[in-house]
Design a protein around this motif. Structure first.
Motif, mmCIF file in Angstrom:
data_model
loop_
_atom_site.group_PDB
_atom_site.id
_atom_site.type_symbol
_atom_site.label_atom_id
_atom_site.label_comp_id
_atom_site.label_asym_id
_atom_site.label_seq_id
_atom_site.Cartn_x
_atom_site.Cartn_y
_atom_site.Cartn_z
ATOM 1 N N GLN A 122 -10.948 -7.279 -0.524
ATOM 2 C CA GLN A 122 -10.400 -7.464 0.810
ATOM 3 C C GLN A 122 -8.892 -7.280 0.717
ATOM 4 O OE1 GLN A 122 -11.685 -10.935 2.911
ATOM 5 N NE2 GLN A 122 -9.704 -11.212 3.856
ATOM 6 N N GLY A 123 -8.318 -6.573 1.699
ATOM 7 C CA GLY A 123 -6.877 -6.402 1.705
ATOM 8 C C GLY A 123 -6.408 -5.518 2.833
ATOM 9 N N GLU A 124 -5.096 -5.467 2.981
ATOM 10 C CA GLU A 124 -4.460 -4.678 4.032
ATOM 11 C C GLU A 124 -3.323 -3.876 3.411
ATOM 12 O OE1 GLU A 124 -2.328 -5.324 8.370
ATOM 13 O OE2 GLU A 124 -2.764 -7.059 7.116
ATOM 14 N N THR A 125 -3.313 -2.579 3.687
ATOM 15 C CA THR A 125 -2.280 -1.683 3.181
ATOM 16 C C THR A 125 -1.695 -0.918 4.358
ATOM 17 O OG1 THR A 125 -3.422 -1.425 1.068
ATOM 18 C CG2 THR A 125 -1.832 0.267 1.646
ATOM 19 N N LEU A 126 -0.387 -0.816 4.404
ATOM 20 C CA LEU A 126 0.304 -0.114 5.480
ATOM 21 C C LEU A 126 1.055 1.072 4.881
ATOM 22 C CD1 LEU A 126 1.095 -0.056 8.477
ATOM 23 C CD2 LEU A 126 3.021 -1.523 7.895
ATOM 24 N N ILE A 127 0.732 2.278 5.349
ATOM 25 C CA ILE A 127 1.375 3.490 4.851
ATOM 26 C C ILE A 127 2.031 4.222 6.019
ATOM 27 C CG2 ILE A 127 1.025 5.731 3.753
ATOM 28 C CD1 ILE A 127 -1.210 4.469 2.136
ATOM 29 N N ARG A 128 3.288 4.638 5.785
ATOM 30 C CA ARG A 128 4.046 5.431 6.766
ATOM 31 C C ARG A 128 4.244 6.814 6.156
ATOM 32 N NH1 ARG A 128 9.635 5.553 6.700
ATOM 33 N NH2 ARG A 128 9.547 3.624 5.487
ATOM 34 N N PHE A 129 3.970 7.847 6.965
ATOM 35 C CA PHE A 129 4.141 9.210 6.455
ATOM 36 C C PHE A 129 4.525 10.144 7.599
ATOM 37 C CE2 PHE A 129 -0.189 8.955 7.851
ATOM 38 C CZ PHE A 129 -0.551 10.222 8.289
ATOM 39 N N THR A 130 5.029 11.312 7.211
ATOM 40 C CA THR A 130 5.425 12.298 8.214
ATOM 41 C C THR A 130 4.563 13.542 8.096
ATOM 42 O OG1 THR A 130 7.117 13.224 6.775
ATOM 43 C CG2 THR A 130 7.828 11.511 8.293
ATOM 44 N N ILE A 131 4.346 14.170 9.239
ATOM 45 C CA ILE A 131 3.686 15.469 9.296
ATOM 46 C C ILE A 131 4.736 16.460 9.778
ATOM 47 C CG2 ILE A 131 1.851 16.852 10.330
ATOM 48 C CD1 ILE A 131 0.268 14.249 10.703
ATOM 49 N N GLN B 295 -1.526 -5.789 -2.538
ATOM 50 C CA GLN B 295 -1.428 -6.448 -3.846
ATOM 51 C C GLN B 295 -2.642 -6.136 -4.728
ATOM 52 O OE1 GLN B 295 1.557 -7.702 -4.491
ATOM 53 N NE2 GLN B 295 2.028 -7.243 -2.367
ATOM 54 N N ASP B 296 -3.459 -5.177 -4.289
ATOM 55 C CA ASP B 296 -4.599 -4.697 -5.077
ATOM 56 C C ASP B 296 -4.408 -3.187 -5.213
ATOM 57 O OD1 ASP B 296 -7.090 -3.559 -5.830
ATOM 58 O OD2 ASP B 296 -8.175 -5.266 -5.008
ATOM 59 N N GLN B 297 -4.083 -2.736 -6.418
ATOM 60 C CA GLN B 297 -3.754 -1.327 -6.613
ATOM 61 C C GLN B 297 -4.895 -0.383 -6.255
ATOM 62 O OE1 GLN B 297 -0.725 -0.042 -7.096
ATOM 63 N NE2 GLN B 297 -0.116 -2.174 -6.816
ATOM 64 N N SER B 298 -6.135 -0.814 -6.431
ATOM 65 C CA SER B 298 -7.253 0.066 -6.087
ATOM 66 C C SER B 298 -7.324 0.293 -4.575
ATOM 67 C CB SER B 298 -8.575 -0.475 -6.625
ATOM 68 O OG SER B 298 -8.859 -1.739 -6.080
ATOM 69 N N ILE B 299 -7.025 -0.717 -3.789
ATOM 70 C CA ILE B 299 -7.006 -0.558 -2.327
ATOM 71 C C ILE B 299 -5.822 0.311 -1.928
ATOM 72 C CG2 ILE B 299 -6.672 -1.770 -0.132
ATOM 73 C CD1 ILE B 299 -8.313 -4.080 -1.299
ATOM 74 N N ASN B 300 -4.654 0.051 -2.510
ATOM 75 C CA ASN B 300 -3.480 0.869 -2.191
ATOM 76 C C ASN B 300 -3.729 2.341 -2.524
ATOM 77 O OD1 ASN B 300 -2.095 -1.430 -1.394
ATOM 78 N ND2 ASN B 300 -0.999 -1.643 -3.320
ATOM 79 N N ARG B 301 -4.289 2.615 -3.714
ATOM 80 C CA ARG B 301 -4.548 4.003 -4.117
ATOM 81 C C ARG B 301 -5.567 4.672 -3.198
ATOM 82 N NH1 ARG B 301 -5.820 2.308 -9.348
ATOM 83 N NH2 ARG B 301 -3.916 1.562 -10.258
ATOM 84 N N ALA B 302 -6.595 3.941 -2.793
ATOM 85 C CA ALA B 302 -7.610 4.504 -1.907
ATOM 86 C C ALA B 302 -7.000 4.859 -0.552
ATOM 87 C CB ALA B 302 -8.766 3.532 -1.736
ATOM 88 N N ALA B 303 -6.136 3.997 -0.027
ATOM 89 C CA ALA B 303 -5.482 4.271 1.254
ATOM 90 C C ALA B 303 -4.568 5.484 1.126
ATOM 91 C CB ALA B 303 -4.686 3.047 1.714
ATOM 92 N N TRP B 304 -3.792 5.543 0.048
ATOM 93 C CA TRP B 304 -2.897 6.677 -0.196
ATOM 94 C C TRP B 304 -3.705 7.974 -0.290
ATOM 95 C CZ3 TRP B 304 2.409 6.063 -0.526
ATOM 96 C CH2 TRP B 304 3.145 7.176 -0.950
ATOM 97 N N ASP C 206 -2.463 1.437 9.309
ATOM 98 C CA ASP C 206 -2.774 0.130 8.755
ATOM 99 C C ASP C 206 -4.230 0.167 8.295
ATOM 100 O OD1 ASP C 206 -2.572 -2.515 8.069
ATOM 101 O OD2 ASP C 206 -2.451 -3.274 10.115
ATOM 102 N N PHE C 207 -4.447 0.165 6.987
ATOM 103 C CA PHE C 207 -5.789 0.184 6.424
ATOM 104 C C PHE C 207 -6.241 -1.252 6.193
ATOM 105 C CE2 PHE C 207 -4.045 4.270 5.289
ATOM 106 C CZ PHE C 207 -5.114 5.140 5.401
ATOM 107 N N LEU C 208 -7.348 -1.633 6.811
ATOM 108 C CA LEU C 208 -7.942 -2.954 6.633
ATOM 109 C C LEU C 208 -9.249 -2.780 5.864
ATOM 110 C CD1 LEU C 208 -7.467 -4.367 10.243
ATOM 111 C CD2 LEU C 208 -6.007 -4.740 8.258
ATOM 112 N N VAL C 209 -9.342 -3.400 4.713
ATOM 113 C CA VAL C 209 -10.541 -3.291 3.882
ATOM 114 C C VAL C 209 -11.262 -4.641 3.904
ATOM 115 C CG1 VAL C 209 -11.393 -2.856 1.549
ATOM 116 C CG2 VAL C 209 -9.450 -1.550 2.434
ATOM 117 N N ASN C 210 -12.460 -4.624 4.473
ATOM 118 C CA ASN C 210 -13.286 -5.837 4.596
ATOM 119 C C ASN C 210 -12.544 -6.955 5.324
ATOM 120 O OD1 ASN C 210 -15.495 -4.682 3.283
ATOM 121 N ND2 ASN C 210 -14.672 -5.246 1.289
#
Length: 70
Positions: free
Chosen positions: A1-10, A26-35, A61-65
């Protein structure tokens, strides 16, 4: 379970520009999956000719579980 926020440009041609991890789960596997969900696209379609900015900036904003806030 976790939340990752990524900002990017197109960029106007659809290429992905700068990417920033604005909020870590704070969970690298969630961060990497979102990236990877963004970079895995490779390239987006070109921005419409009516778009006049130098680039489009998005925040996802990626919300996992987790339940999204109401």
């Amino acid at each position: 379970q976790g939340e990752t926020l990524i900002r990017f440009t197109i960029l106007p041609d659809g290429r992905i520009g700068a990417m920033n991890l604005d909020g870590s789960s704070q969970d690298q596997s969630i961060n990497r999956a979102a990236w990877g969900a963004i970079t895995g696209v490779g390239q987006f379609p070109p921005l419409p000719a009516s778009f006049h900015g130098p680039q489009l900036e998005l925040r996802i904003d990626f919300l996992v579980n987790m339940t999204p806030p109401q």
